[in-house]
Write an enzyme that holds these catalytic residues in place. Structure first.
Site, PDB file in Angstrom:
ATOM      1  N   GLU A  26       0.436  69.690  93.991  1.00 14.03           N
ATOM      2  CA  GLU A  26      -0.656  69.228  93.386  1.00 14.03           C
ATOM      3  C   GLU A  26       0.352  69.165  92.088  1.00 14.03           C
ATOM      4  O   GLU A  26      -0.912  68.074  91.545  1.00 14.03           O
ATOM      5  CB  GLU A  26      -1.903  70.822  93.089  1.00 14.03           C
ATOM      6  CG  GLU A  26      -2.408  70.749  91.867  1.00 14.03           C
ATOM      7  CD  GLU A  26      -2.450  72.256  91.327  1.00 14.03           C
ATOM      8  OE1 GLU A  26      -3.610  71.707  90.308  1.00 14.03           O
ATOM      9  OE2 GLU A  26      -1.268  72.687  91.570  1.00 14.03           O
ATOM     10  N   LYS A  27       1.041  69.233  92.100  1.00 12.06           N
ATOM     11  CA  LYS A  27       2.105  68.936  90.552  1.00 12.06           C
ATOM     12  C   LYS A  27       2.658  67.542  90.759  1.00 12.06           C
ATOM     13  O   LYS A  27       2.083  66.843  90.305  1.00 12.06           O
ATOM     14  CB  LYS A  27       3.072  69.417  90.668  1.00 12.06           C
ATOM     15  CG  LYS A  27       4.550  69.375  89.435  1.00 12.06           C
ATOM     16  CD  LYS A  27       4.286  70.651  88.257  1.00 12.06           C
ATOM     17  CE  LYS A  27       5.185  71.330  89.517  1.00 12.06           C
ATOM     18  NZ  LYS A  27       6.387  72.266  89.128  1.00 12.06           N
TER      19      LYS A  27
END
Ligand SMILES: *[C@@H]1O[C@H](CO)[C@@H](O)[C@H](O)[C@H]1NC(C)=O
Ligand SMILES: *[C@@H]1O[C@H](CO)[C@@H](O)[C@H](O)[C@H]1NC(C)=O
Ligand SMILES: *[C@@H]1O[C@H](CO)[C@@H](O)[C@H](O)[C@H]1NC(C)=O
Ligand SMILES: *[C@@H]1O[C@H](CO)[C@@H](O)[C@H](O)[C@H]1NC(C)=O
Ligand SMILES: *[C@@H]1O[C@H](CO)[C@@H](O)[C@H](O)[C@H]1NC(C)=O
Ligand SMILES: *[C@@H]1O[C@H](CO)[C@@H](O)[C@H](O)[C@H]1NC(C)=O
Ligand SMILES: *[C@@H]1O[C@H](CO)[C@@H](O)[C@H](O)[C@H]1NC(C)=O
Ligand SMILES: *[C@@H]1O[C@H](CO)[C@@H](O)[C@H](O)[C@H]1NC(C)=O
Ligand SMILES: *[C@@H]1O[C@H](CO)[C@@H](O)[C@H](O)[C@H]1NC(C)=O
Length: 555
Positions: A471-472
């Protein structure tokens, strides 16, 4: 009886009328004498070098080889090198020759004697005059010339009678003074009226007989340029720039045709030296060519004081019972423009430098203040189609993770940025809707955000716990590459080593830097005006007043 003078001798100066002049220049030298008067003619050949050598001088009648007699009783005779006619008769007119013989060489010269009669009813002949010139406004002399051979036996200067236009009595003018020893009249203040025909006459006694010896002078009065009124050369009602404390010589110059003008300095209606005892006035006078005199006076101001700027310094002189005045005034020097510009340039540069420093220090405050006061100009476009001001990414707390990133991200951050500052945030884990795929939400929400806030904690273990590491990465990737969305890194604790961080984070840290949280994690209210929040707000987009309300409709 009149004697001598070639045409050129008639012009001008009496010095030329003495016998031992440069008369060799005349081919036939002219002499004249009034009939009945004695005359003594000198040979114009006798120049000084010859006088020093041994020589014999002999006079001849033109065309005759017989020398003229040396018999003193003869009416015409030669004596001491001179040819005497005592007296001259009209028949004596003619050429005579003088011969100078020295050991080696001889030289001859012919002279022309003219014996004339006076004009009718006049005491002179208009053609036989000595020209003399005097300058008006000056003193001048009328000289009765060529009398040196007519001293009587006692060598006493003879008494001379003077006539002007053949009349005596003109000497009553007080300006005229007899200069007896010089056979002359001194005119103290020549005027044009002094021009005219002057005749002098003396009585010469020879061998017991008396003879008249007379000369007539034509006196010309030249308008001298010095008739001009005296004028100030300096000062001319001008100002001069002097530094306070400097040394100044105050000079006053007057040019004129007369000597003895006495210019003087006054200040404040006092003479300078009584005005200030350190001023010492000094008078001077100097002659220039053509009879011009410069009269001046000066004094020194050894150290210019403030009071000296307050007065005009007047120089006066009196001429012809008239007062002439001119003044000078001291002034402070104006800054010279160059120095001014250079100084100004330096101060301008310094000022810019100062402004830069101030801006560097207070940049954030200034921008924030500017945003709040001049909003509309600076605000990012609200119509950029974005919904959120920032997308917030943070590591979710686990038991093993010491950092209260949950509290920061879910409580403190919204409290300040949303409630106090009116920003609209998308906080992953708060705003995400159940059931939606994480990836698609992330992607969409980041696209709808103007900033990405990434909250970092130093402990790598915490990252591992990050629910979805991809996600990051994805968020960062999107922000960096696709939209150019700005990323705000917030360190909750100082992170010494980024080595273990993902590459994208390292890149962001290097490019934008990070903001470090220094507060606690209590839930009490945090002020948006602390340094930390100011930094955050600085990196956040500027908000339009009331714009937050327009974005309440979240999808
Ligand atoms: C002067 O003398 C020369 C030579 O004897 C003669 O030719 C001439 O005529 C004379 N001149 C006069 C004016 O007597
Ligand atoms: C001058 O004349 C005298 C007498 O005639 C003579 O003795 C003498 O030598 C002359 N001098 C010169 C320089 O001719
Ligand atoms: C006289 O003349 C001769 C030549 O003519 C010259 O050598 C000599 O120096 C002259 N003497 C003087 C005193 O002029
Ligand atoms: C001087 O004499 C001349 C004649 O020789 C005459 O013309 C002139 O006017 C006289 N000058 C004066 C000032 O009288
Ligand atoms: C000299 O003559 C001028 C003009 O005639 C006159 O103004 C001035 O007063 C005279 N000066 C003297 C000292 O006589
Ligand atoms: C000299 O001149 C004066 C004035 O013209 C005259 O009275 C006198 O008789 C003259 N004397 C002689 C000796 O010619
Ligand atoms: C005044 O006159 C003197 C003497 O002629 C001269 O040296 C000086 O320079 C003059 N000063 C001024 C200001 O003209
Ligand atoms: C005035 O100044 C001049 C020039 O600097 C100097 O020569 C002179 O000695 C000074 N005089 C006084 C009285 O200070
Ligand atoms: C200078 O000033 C004085 C007095 O103020 C005045 O009398 C004089 O005419 C002025 N001179 C010039 C040339 O202006």
């Amino acid at each position: 009886m009149h004697k001598m003078t070639s045409t050129f001798l008639l012009i001008g100066h009496l010095i030329l009328l003495t016998p031992l002049f440069s008369a060799e220049e005349c081919v036939i030298c002219n002499y004249f004498v009034l009939v009945g008067e004695p005359t003594a003619i000198s040979c114009p050949i006798i120049t000084l070098p010859m006088l020093h050598s041994d020589y014999n001088l002999t006079w001849y009648k033109n065309g005759s080889n017989t020398p003229i007699t040396t018999e003193r009783r003869a009416r015409i005779h030669q004596r001491k090198g001179l040819l005497w006619f005592i007296p001259a008769t009209l028949e004596d007119s003619g050429l005579y020759e003088c011969e100078v013989r020295s050991l080696n060489r001889s030289k001859q010269k012919i002279i022309n004697l003219k014996v004339f009669k006076n004009d009718n009813d006049m005491c002179f002949n208009g053609e036989m005059k000595y020209d003399q010139i005097v300058k008006s406004a000056n003193s001048g002399k009328i000289i009765c010339p060529d009398l040196e051979n007519f001293k009587d036996e006692d060598n006493i200067n003879p008494e001379i009678h003077w006539y002007k236009e053949c009349k005596s009595g003109f000497l009553e003018d007080k300006r005229l003074v007899l200069a007896e020893g010089e056979n002359a009249i001194l005119i103290l203040n020549v005027t044009v009226q002094d021009k005219g025909n002057y005749t002098c006459r003396m009585v010469y006694t020879y061998m017991g007989k008396q003879y008249n010896v007379s000369r007539t002078m034509n006196l010309e009065v030249k308008e001298s340029p010095l008739k001009m009124r005296p004028e100030f050369i300096y000062p001319n009602n001008n100002t001069i720039e002097v530094e306070l404390g400097s040394h100044v010589v105050m000079e006053c110059n007057v040019s004129s045709g007369v000597y003895g003008l006495l210019p003087y300095w006054q200040v404040n209606d006092e003479d300078v030296d009584s005005f200030d005892s350190t001023y010492r006035e000094q008078f001077y006078e100097e002659g220039l060519p053509h009879g011009i005199a410069v009269s001046g006076t000066k004094f020194n101001i050894s150290e210019v004081k403030l009071k000296d700027y307050a007065y005009k310094f007047f120089c006066h002189f009196i001429y012809d019972s008239q007062e002439f005045t001119s003044y000078i005034k001291l002034e402070h020097p104006v800054q010279n423009i160059q120095g001014y510009l250079i100084g100004g340039g330096f101060s301008l540069i310094f000022l810019l430098f100062l402004i830069l420093i101030i801006y560097k220090i207070f940049k954030i405050d200034i921008v924030l203040w500017y945003r709040s006061s001049c909003h509309p100009l600076l605000g990012e476009k609200v119509s950029d189609g974005k919904i959120y001001d920032a997308y917030v990414l943070y590591p979710k707390n686990r038991e093993s993770c010491l950092y209260s990133s949950d509290i920061f991200a879910l409580k403190i951050l919204p409290e300040v940025l949303e409630r106090q500052c009116g920003y609209k945030l998308f906080i992953f884990g708060r705003n995400d809707l159940a059931g939606e795929a994480v990836i698609s939400i992330t992607d969409e929400k980041i696209h709808q955000s103007r900033r990405v806030i990434i909250i970092l904690v130093p402990e790598p273990s915490c990252y591992g716990i990050l629910e979805d590491a991809s996600e990051k990465h994805l968020a960062v990737y999107n922000a960096l590459i696709q939209d150019g969305i700005k990323i705000i890194l917030i360190e909750l604790e100082k992170i010494e080593d980024y080595a273990n961080m993902p590459e994208s984070i390292k890149y962001v840290k290097q490019k934008y830097g990070a903001i470090r949280w220094k507060g606690d994690f209590s839930e009490r209210s945090h002020s948006a005006s602390t340094r930390f929040w100011k930094k955050v707000r600085y990196h956040m987009p500027s908000r339009k007043q009331g714009s937050s309300s327009g974005f309440h409709l979240s999808p």
